[in-house]
Design an enzyme around this catalytic site. Structure first.
Site, PDB file in Angstrom:
ATOM      1  CD1 TRP A  81      -1.793  -2.300   2.106  1.00 43.22           C
ATOM      2  CD2 TRP A  81      -2.710  -1.404  -0.702  1.00 43.22           C
ATOM      3  NE1 TRP A  81      -3.045  -3.242   2.183  1.00 43.22           N
ATOM      4  CE2 TRP A  81      -3.601  -2.780   0.682  1.00 43.22           C
ATOM      5  CE3 TRP A  81      -3.127  -0.968  -1.103  1.00 43.22           C
ATOM      6  CZ2 TRP A  81      -4.770  -3.389  -0.239  1.00 43.22           C
ATOM      7  CZ3 TRP A  81      -4.026  -1.528  -1.687  1.00 43.22           C
ATOM      8  CH2 TRP A  81      -4.817  -2.525  -1.027  1.00 43.22           C
ATOM      9  CG  ASP A  87      -3.045   3.754   4.066  1.00 47.59           C
ATOM     10  OD1 ASP A  87      -4.218   3.089   4.703  1.00 47.59           O
ATOM     11  OD2 ASP A  87      -2.923   3.017   3.436  1.00 47.59           O
ATOM     12  CE  LYS A 102      -8.503  -3.830   3.861  1.00 46.44           C
ATOM     13  NZ  LYS A 102      -7.707  -2.780   3.716  1.00 46.44           N
TER      14      LYS A 102
HETATM   15  C1  LIG Z   1      -6.931  -1.750   1.698  1.00 42.96           C
HETATM   16  C2  LIG Z   1      -5.993  -1.197   2.491  1.00 42.96           C
HETATM   17  C3  LIG Z   1      -6.455  -0.201   1.445  1.00 42.96           C
HETATM   18  C4  LIG Z   1      -6.929   0.131  -0.260  1.00 42.96           C
HETATM   19  O1  LIG Z   1      -8.250   0.237   0.287  1.00 42.96           O
HETATM   20  P1  LIG Z   1      -8.799   0.477  -0.884  1.00 42.96           P
HETATM   21  O2  LIG Z   1     -10.350   1.639   0.185  1.00 42.96           O
HETATM   22  O3  LIG Z   1      -9.717  -1.265  -0.725  1.00 42.96           O
HETATM   23  O4  LIG Z   1      -8.324   1.711  -1.347  1.00 42.96           O
HETATM   24  C5  LIG Z   1      -5.172   1.178   1.534  1.00 42.96           C
HETATM   25  N1  LIG Z   1      -4.103   0.652   2.717  1.00 42.96           N
HETATM   26  C6  LIG Z   1      -4.031   0.032   3.701  1.00 42.96           C
HETATM   27  C7  LIG Z   1      -3.616  -0.144   4.435  1.00 42.96           C
HETATM   28  C8  LIG Z   1      -5.625  -0.874   3.555  1.00 42.96           C
HETATM   29  O5  LIG Z   1      -5.046  -2.117   4.108  1.00 42.96           O
END
Ligand SMILES: *Cc1c(COP(=O)(O)O)cnc(C)c1O
Length: 356
Positions: free
Chosen positions: A101, A168, A192
């Site tokens: 990511w 993030d 998540k």
């Molecule tokens: C799943 C995830 C993403 C991507 O998320 P989307 O909503 O599918 O774009 C980005 N960063 C992390 C840390 C993730 O676990």
């Protein structure tokens, strides 16, 4: 049979949240209408949007210096949107590369300004969090990924710096208390640890927000969504609603502080078994282990399918590891009860009795 959802994302939600969501899908309040069909300008939805937003302030103890919005496009859109808004062509930003990511975030940022790699753990297939690096004072921001969903590593604390972080937090938001003053921006896809896919939570420091870099399309400008309280256009109402219910549930269970204790106990239970059991080995370095995504391998590859089958037979769903790590990944987000982790640990114990 009771199922325990260990999927990495979309992921487990509290049962009572799912039940209330199902009811509201049939009828919201006493409107005679489904939440899925009411106007986003209705009072019902306005109340939901308001409670969702104020819950974020409450749970993270945010003061008025922060803005909170719910956007679409997933966390992945924040990779480019953050850089588009905050990184001018001649400005520099640092990126800590701790997995897939982060790599994607850096790739997008390079399209807008001088995005540089500050540190990386790629040399060891991202099994640790880099610690020895300098943060240049001239950076506009430093981008971090607080929890690496795929590789099972997590920052245990954040580096000290005058440079603001863009972080993030998709896979560990609301899992433990954080000192938000270090962050210019925090973002997290809902699916998540918060709700179903569709909404992305974005938290912005007003002072940082004042330092935007260029004119951007209206829909990609954070100020647009702030000014209209996340309802400039039709918001992903149902995803925000379920996220709001999850935040209600969080508050009922001691908030982020209460959950942090439970999360530590769950992770300890599982990591202790991984370390004790002669058949298994953890993939992340111990001091950087994630409390959310527990990645581990079997010493004997030939037994992988059998272990997956035994786990499934015990009700443990979704523990197959990501292809870039292999083995197993047990995602034990906020909504996973200790009992679910215990069931998995018991499968590991009986597997050792048979094969150890
Ligand atoms: C799943 C995830 C993403 C991507 O998320 P989307 O909503 O599918 O774009 C980005 N960063 C992390 C840390 C993730 O676990």
């Amino acid at each position: 049979m009771k199922k325990y959802n260990f999927y990495a994302g979309p992921a487990i939600l509290p049962q009572e949240v799912i039940e209330q969501s199902a009811k509201s899908a049939l009828e919201i309040g006493d409107t005679g209408l489904s939440l899925l069909e009411v106007s986003h300008r209705s009072k019902e939805v306005a109340d939901i949007m308001e409670e969702a937003k104020t819950s974020v302030y409450e749970l993270l103890h945010l003061n008025d210096n922060y803005e909170v919005v719910f956007l679409q496009g997933g966390a992945s859109s924040q990779f480019f949107m953050s850089a588009m808004n905050f990184l001018g062509e001649s400005e520099r930003a640092g990126y800590i590369d701790t997995g897939s990511w982060s790599t994607k975030a850096l790739k997008e940022a390079k399209k807008f300004g001088q995005a540089e790699l500050t540190a990386s753990s790629k040399d060891k297939n991202y099994n640790y969090i880099p610690k020895a690096y300098q943060i240049d004072k001239d950076l506009k921001y430093l981008h971090l990924t607080s929890n690496n969903t795929i590789f099972g590593t997590q920052y245990q604390g954040f580096p000290d710096s005058d440079v603001k972080y863009i972080c993030d937090m998709s896979s560990d938001i609301f899992s433990k208390p954080i000192d938000t003053s270090k962050f210019g921006m925090i973002y997290a896809g809902a699916q998540k640890n918060l709700g179903p896919a569709g909404a992305t939570l974005v938290i912005l420091d007003k002072e940082f927000l004042a330092r935007t870099s260029r004119e951007v399309p209206t829909m990609l400008d954070y100020n647009t969504h702030i000014a209209k309280d996340s309802s400039f256009n039709t918001p992903p109402v149902f995803s925000i609603y379920v996220s709001m219910l999850t935040m209600r549930w969080l508050k009922k269970h001691g908030g982020v502080e209460g959950l942090a204790q439970k999360n530590e106990a769950k992770a300890k239970l599982l990591y202790d078994e991984i370390d004790r059991n002669t058949l298994f080995v953890g993939t992340a370095q111990k001091e950087d282990r994630s409390l959310m995504n527990v990645c581990f391998l079997l010493n004997n590859d030939a037994l992988v399918d059998e272990f997956l089958a035994q786990s499934a037979a015990a009700g443990c769903v979704g523990i197959k590891g990501h292809r870039s790590v292999g083995g197993f990944r047990a995602s034990i987000y906020n909504a996973m009860p200790q009992e679910g982790v215990q069931v998995l640990v018991d499968v590991m114990k009986s597997f050792e009795e048979k094969h150890g």
